[in-house]
Write a protein that holds these residues in place. Structure first.
Motif, mmCIF file in Angstrom:
data_model
loop_
_atom_site.group_PDB
_atom_site.id
_atom_site.type_symbol
_atom_site.label_atom_id
_atom_site.label_comp_id
_atom_site.label_asym_id
_atom_site.label_seq_id
_atom_site.Cartn_x
_atom_site.Cartn_y
_atom_site.Cartn_z
ATOM 1 N N UNK A 1 -30.106 -15.610 10.613
ATOM 2 C CA UNK A 1 -28.910 -16.459 10.622
ATOM 3 C C UNK A 1 -28.692 -17.277 11.883
ATOM 4 N N UNK A 2 -29.690 -17.346 12.745
ATOM 5 C CA UNK A 2 -29.521 -18.206 13.920
ATOM 6 C C UNK A 2 -29.679 -19.659 13.502
ATOM 7 N N UNK A 3 -29.097 -20.546 14.286
ATOM 8 C CA UNK A 3 -29.291 -21.980 14.095
ATOM 9 C C UNK A 3 -30.056 -22.436 15.343
ATOM 10 N N UNK A 4 -31.194 -23.111 15.118
ATOM 11 C CA UNK A 4 -31.985 -23.558 16.275
ATOM 12 C C UNK A 4 -32.100 -25.078 16.223
ATOM 13 N N UNK A 5 -31.693 -25.720 17.300
ATOM 14 C CA UNK A 5 -31.685 -27.202 17.361
ATOM 15 C C UNK A 5 -31.023 -27.799 16.120
ATOM 16 N N UNK A 6 -30.011 -27.121 15.631
ATOM 17 C CA UNK A 6 -29.286 -27.634 14.462
ATOM 18 C C UNK A 6 -29.901 -27.242 13.126
ATOM 19 N N UNK A 7 -31.057 -26.591 13.143
ATOM 20 C CA UNK A 7 -31.701 -26.218 11.884
ATOM 21 C C UNK A 7 -31.336 -24.804 11.472
ATOM 22 N N UNK A 8 -31.124 -24.625 10.159
ATOM 23 C CA UNK A 8 -30.963 -23.291 9.582
ATOM 24 C C UNK A 8 -32.168 -23.023 8.683
ATOM 25 N N UNK A 9 -32.271 -21.767 8.209
ATOM 26 C CA UNK A 9 -33.440 -21.436 7.394
ATOM 27 C C UNK A 9 -33.547 -22.338 6.163
ATOM 28 N N UNK A 10 -32.401 -22.647 5.545
ATOM 29 C CA UNK A 10 -32.438 -23.466 4.331
ATOM 30 C C UNK A 10 -33.054 -24.842 4.576
ATOM 31 N N UNK A 11 -32.882 -25.366 5.781
ATOM 32 C CA UNK A 11 -33.492 -26.662 6.107
ATOM 33 C C UNK A 11 -35.014 -26.545 6.092
ATOM 34 N N UNK A 12 -35.495 -25.398 6.531
ATOM 35 C CA UNK A 12 -36.948 -25.186 6.561
ATOM 36 C C UNK A 12 -37.453 -25.028 5.124
ATOM 37 N N UNK A 13 -36.715 -24.220 4.355
ATOM 38 C CA UNK A 13 -37.125 -23.989 2.957
ATOM 39 C C UNK A 13 -37.159 -25.308 2.187
ATOM 40 N N UNK A 14 -36.209 -26.190 2.510
ATOM 41 C CA UNK A 14 -36.145 -27.474 1.788
ATOM 42 C C UNK A 14 -37.418 -28.291 1.997
ATOM 43 N N UNK A 15 -38.080 -28.094 3.124
ATOM 44 C CA UNK A 15 -39.298 -28.866 3.409
ATOM 45 C C UNK A 15 -40.445 -28.503 2.471
ATOM 46 N N UNK A 16 -40.306 -27.352 1.821
ATOM 47 C CA UNK A 16 -41.378 -26.922 0.910
ATOM 48 C C UNK A 16 -41.329 -27.726 -0.390
#
Lengths: 350, 273
Positions: free
Chosen positions: A167-182
């Motif tokens: 649940x951390x936010x890094x440089x404004x990104x959350x896990x869902x943002x990463x998943x969306x890239x898939x």
């Protein structure tokens, strides 16, 4: 060659040789010896009671976490006969001092509970002495486990992906943002293939995601191979229980939905084979995650700890009681709010 | 009985050592095996499960294993080969110093410890790298070369389709090409591994020259292994290498990965251990 001694030296070098863990161990041991209980209680406090503000505190607490991860591995190594059980040497006494300290115990038993340091603490007190009968399969298991864990520690532990999953936010990104890239195969691949200097948080996290699936598959294979040694299996799994138990449900959901995005991919041509292969990949990865998060691998470790907890009659540490008293109203209010929210949701559904 | 110490990364703040993983024997027999991974590979996962199966094999109880690591995605091929050459020169020229710097106090080797036999096992781009490094070391006249032998899996010394390989290996997803088509990817290796590249032409010519009248037998591979469903490298014979063995039902990335139930890659290496 005294192989067990050599093994211990290797484990100490890898798990306790870093600057951060050494600093934390020295600092904590010094505070304990100087009877600096208040300072230690403050350093190892529950962050929910009072947030962690200074870089020094963050550094030392991270060092304490490194120390506890190392204790996990020492416990597994003792159980499997990879190293000798603790002896009254200066080396083990140092571990006994830290693991037996009241404030440290609050940290790893109550605030951020981890199981294997508790077992190691029991061993150091002579209250848990179980070891497995050594054989070549067990040695092989231990070498495989250490190779796998080395990869985990070097490529995943403390890095972007696990922080995002936590649940951390890094440089404004959350896990869902990463998943969306898939969702878009071309974006996914081009980000994975970026040169190191051009990589940003999502690119690195995406690479770690691929690594995490590979790690999970190897871990599950290793655990299944130790089915005839349930306590060894339980301890090895417990080393990763923060991810697969504490965050298990969330991890399963988040990674599961990330995996589902692969299924939206369309082959460039009309290749049905690609669709089949991707379905197999996703099913396999989900099965692995499901088993790691749902199967109660750790029940034997839990049973041992429970047994010892029962033996300790009314030994709740007073400081914990104090903090509990402080936090109870907060928890009650939070629980009331959650219940209210759930009721509203239910009403909306109906 | 435990025959090998735990897998370790060589102690050094510098590359390539800090990317080399080693399995040191508890009772060394003076034999070493050096694995060199391929394009975008990883010192261990490229060869998985060699690192588990070899220490468990009785005949390997005293062997030391080194899994060499390097940047096989972005670095220039000849520069990487030069780093490998320097590492091998240190490992095989001052063996006890390198070993003892990485061994626990209870497992130190005598000061005069050296290897009697050395086997190099390389995959894909690793085959090009080890060939170039060995050619350079031959020119430098290193005496230990006479004790070395070479086994190659899916060698890229006749060229490779680098982009396809990058897609597969960096994701671990063999199906990915079917979904992506052409990907944007820039690496010096794309040109360097083209079948007609200067680098590969030089490699062949230098090998042929060094092998004239049967000289330098260490430059001839003892065993070459092809994947049946190879789509990345050209399955062609190089210089005077022996005819290749093919492992059925394998592709470029799994041809060098033995595991329980699939031991053929191990069996093909075993005669040279």
């Amino acid at each position: 060659v005294n192989i067990r001694k050599a093994n211990l030296e290797d484990l100490v070098s890898f798990y306790f040789g870093g600057e951060r863990v050494t600093s934390a161990m020295n600092h904590i041991a010094d505070l304990i010896l100087a009877k600096g209980n208040e300072d230690l209680a403050s350093l190892l406090r529950n962050h929910r009671f009072r947030s962690i503000k200074t870089d020094k505190e963050r550094y030392l607490r991270a060092g304490m976490d490194d120390f506890l991860l190392g204790c996990d591995v020492l416990e597994i190594a003792i159980l499997t006969g990879f190293i000798d059980p603790p002896e009254p040497t200066v080396f083990w006494q140092r571990f006994g001092v830290i693991l037996g300290n009241k404030e440290a115990r609050l940290y790893f038993e109550q605030y951020y509970p981890v199981k294997l340091p508790q077992l190691l603490a029991l061993r150091l007190q002579g209250r848990f002495i179980q070891t497995e009968q050594e054989d070549s399969m067990l040695t092989s298991f231990m070498l495989q486990f250490l190779a796998l864990d080395r990869g985990f520690m070097e490529s995943l532990n403390g890095r972007y992906l696990l922080k995002l999953l936590d649940s951390f936010r890094i440089d404004g990104y959350r896990f869902n943002d990463i998943a969306a890239l898939i969702s878009h195969p071309k974006t996914f691949v081009e980000r994975i293939l970026l040169p190191p200097k051009k990589r940003t948080v999502p690119d690195i996290a995406l690479q770690e995601l691929v690594l995490f699936f590979q790690f999970a598959e190897s871990l599950q294979k290793l655990l299944n191979g130790a089915a005839d040694r349930p306590l060894v299996q339980a301890e090895a799994w417990s080393h990763y229980s923060y991810w697969f138990e504490k965050l298990g449900v969330k991890l399963n959901q988040q990674l599961g939905s990330a995996l589902d995005r692969f299924l939206t991919w369309q082959p460039v041509g009309d290749e049905l084979q690609g669709k089949v292969e991707i379905q197999i990949y996703v099913n396999q990865a989900k099965l692995v995650l499901h088993q790691l998060t749902i199967v109660p691998y750790s029940h034997l470790v839990d049973a041992v700890l429970q047994q010892h907890r029962l033996k300790r009659t009314a030994t709740k540490v007073p400081a914990a009681k104090k903090q509990e008293a402080l936090v109870k109203p907060i928890v009650k209010t939070a629980a009331r709010k959650a219940a209210k929210k759930a009721q509203v949701k239910l009403r909306l559904r109906h | 009985m435990q025959t090998h110490l735990t897998l370790r990364t060589l102690k050094s703040p510098k590359r390539p050592d800090k990317e080399v993983q080693a399995l040191f024997a508890v009772h060394p027999s003076g034999r070493a095996v050096v694995f060199v991974h391929g394009f975008s590979g990883d010192p261990i996962s490229t060869w998985s499960d060699f690192h588990l199966l070899l220490p468990a094999a009785q005949r390997c109880a005293g062997h030391d294993f080194f899994f060499y690591g390097y940047d096989g995605l972005w670095a220039d091929m000849n520069a990487s080969a030069a780093l490998l050459r320097d590492f091998l020169d240190r490992l095989l020229g001052s063996t006890s110093a390198l070993a003892n710097a990485n061994l626990p106090s209870d497992g130190q080797r005598p000061a005069n410890f050296e290897y009697e036999e050395i086997l190099f096992v390389a995959h894909s781009l690793g085959a090009v790298m080890i060939r170039r490094a060995l050619l350079d070391l031959t020119a430098m006249g290193r005496p230990w070369l006479a004790k070395s032998r070479l086994v190659l899996f899916a060698p890229a010394h006749k060229g490779a389709r680098v982009v396809d390989l990058a897609l597969q290996i960096t994701t671990g997803m063999t199906f990915i090409k079917q979904f992506v088509g052409i990907a944007r990817f820039q690496s010096p290796l794309i040109d360097q591994l083209k079948p007609d590249s200067t680098e590969l032409r030089d490699l062949l010519e230098d090998t042929k020259k060094a092998r004239r009248r049967g000289a330098n037998p260490h430059l001839r591979a003892q065993q070459v292994v092809f994947a049946e469903y190879e789509k990345i490298v050209q399955n062609l014979r190089f210089a005077d290498d022996p005819p290749a063995e093919t492992i059925p039902d394998t592709h470029h990335t799994n041809v060098c990965k033995p595991r329980t139930g699939f031991l053929r890659p191990l069996e093909l290496v075993e005669p040279f251990l």
